[in-house]
Write an enzyme that holds these catalytic residues in place. Sequence first.
Site, short mmCIF file in Angstrom:
data_model
loop_
_atom_site.label_atom_id
_atom_site.label_comp_id
_atom_site.label_asym_id
_atom_site.label_seq_id
_atom_site.Cartn_x
_atom_site.Cartn_y
_atom_site.Cartn_z
N LYS A 197 0.83 -1.21 0.00
CA LYS A 197 0.00 0.00 0.00
C LYS A 197 0.87 1.26 0.00
O LYS A 197 0.48 2.29 -0.56
CB LYS A 197 -0.95 0.01 1.19
N SER A 257 -3.16 -13.05 -12.27
CA SER A 257 -3.89 -11.77 -12.18
C SER A 257 -4.77 -11.73 -10.95
O SER A 257 -5.89 -11.23 -10.97
CB SER A 257 -4.72 -11.53 -13.43
N VAL A 288 -5.00 -10.73 -6.65
CA VAL A 288 -4.84 -9.46 -5.93
C VAL A 288 -3.40 -8.95 -6.00
O VAL A 288 -3.15 -7.79 -6.36
CB VAL A 288 -5.23 -9.65 -4.45
N LEU A 296 -2.20 -7.91 -9.57
CA LEU A 296 -2.81 -6.66 -10.04
C LEU A 296 -2.24 -5.46 -9.28
O LEU A 296 -1.98 -4.41 -9.87
CB LEU A 296 -4.33 -6.70 -9.85
N HIS A 342 -23.50 14.59 2.73
CA HIS A 342 -23.40 15.09 1.36
C HIS A 342 -22.34 16.19 1.31
O HIS A 342 -22.33 17.05 2.18
CB HIS A 342 -24.73 15.67 0.90
#
Length: 475
Positions: free
Chosen positions: A58, A191, A193, A196, A454
């Site tokens: 990450k 392909s 996790v 990719l 929102h």
Amino acid sequence: MSKQFDVIVIGAGPGGYIAAIRAAQLGMQVACIDEWKNDNGGPAPGGTCTNVGCIPSKALLQSSEHFEHATKHFAEHGISTGKVTMDVATMIGRKDTVVKQNNDGILYLFKKNKVSFFHGRGAFSKAVEGGYEIKVEGAASETLVGKQVIVATGSNARALPGVAFDEVNVLSNDGALRVGAVPKKLGVIGSGVIGLEMGSVWRRLGADVTILEGLPTFLGAVDEQIAKEAKKAFDKQGLKIELGVKIGDIKSAKKGVSIAYTNAKGEAQTLQVDKLIVSIGRVPNTIGLNTEAVGLQLDERGAIVVDADCKTNLPGVWAVGDVVRGPMLAHKAEEEGVAVAERIAGQHGHVNFNTIPWVIYTSPEIAWVGRTEQQLKADGVKYKAGTFPFLANGRARALGDTTGMVKFLADAATDEILGVHIVGPMASELISEAVVAMEFKASAEDIARICHAHPSLSEATKEAALAVDKRTLNF
Ligand SMILES: Cc1cc2nc3c(=O)[nH]c(=O)nc-3n(C[C@H](O)[C@H](O)[C@H](O)COP(=O)(O)OP(=O)(O)OC[C@H]3O[C@@H](n4cnc5c(N)ncnc54)[C@H](O)[C@@H]3O)c2cc1C
């Protein structure tokens, strides 16, 4: 003299270190043994996840995403830069710092919770009265005795038969996270996790990436509609994915790697790359654990055999995480670790396999929980589906990332949520709402009636829930 503990945990990955902390919280005397070494030979608890998995991948995904924003998207915002360059050594150095912060964090947590940490390899030596003797070989040799033992020794990358990882040309996840310069051409086999995510990192930094996949369908475990949408996005980005290939000879030389394969049409092909990442799955790890000494049962895959409660065939020996059946995910390992510690303490630890979220941290991200549409069809379940595209979400437009959708699947009769599937921005964060909803057996209408901030991406979740009843408000 051996040191006595209520619980000995072997392995300090997410399964092991979390089990150790929870057992200590419950008042037990706990030891945790882990052999992972950092570059200076010091302890590096956290397992695959912290050292060569979730966290470093990450970190690199974040760096490479910044690079892609700077080179491709800043101009839309009126931001001009000079020539943007990437210093791979700095990126890798940052990743190493992030890893170290996590290693140190776990050592701190062990101290805080009074878990005794032993840096070295733990192995069963024998059963003794009321427990097991475990030998630690490492910085200092120790003999420990535990009334209960939790094995959390994780997994290792699976190599292609006859093609060993040299971590220079042929890379496992470990080598893929240490590449010193952007390869011109990168091959990835698998392909899934990891393939990719790693393919995305190096593509964003300028590598020409080809992913070869043996299966004929892309991301077969993912909801078909979501996988299709993701594939469209990856194709647009220039990530080449070839499905249904049969891998032949792989030759690694100084100059790179050549991969012979047959494509889906049956044509012989050769792919020449500078580096090859092999990400074809992982194998449970019991190397050096000396399971034979106590008769700990393994299955044909080498996984430790456990029941639904993570009990092994031996009284007082438990196993959790990647070394046992089930999805190889850090949060699954953690949940099992907590549950086992609680069971040892006489409580009712619980892991709900039906609400374990899955995430692929590509761009767009892919996340899901529960059953896919194809699974519901196969199971003969009558369902209603509702989707909402990020294209119609104000926050996604403001972010400049409108790829993808949220999809709800609900029981046709009761409206109970059976699965939620997301491809799009921040899917990894959005999926939590769906997990909570499913854990509480919510209906799609429950989500549709909840006030969502929102503008937020989570409004797409609410709208997809409304779509189940064909009453979206913004689409
Ligand atoms: C590139 C990559 C990316 C990933 N990304 C994600 C992600 O984003 N999200 C996610 O959920 N999962 C991800 N995973 C999977 C995740 O890393 C694993 O599911 C998780 O680490 C399993 O935890 P564990 O505790 O079972 O084992 P591990 O994390 O493998 O830890 C096992 C530990 O046991 C130690 N050990 C083994 N044998 C002994 C012994 N005999 N004595 C002492 N110590 C021993 C090892 O040194 C290691 O530290 C990723 C994996 C990879 C490879």
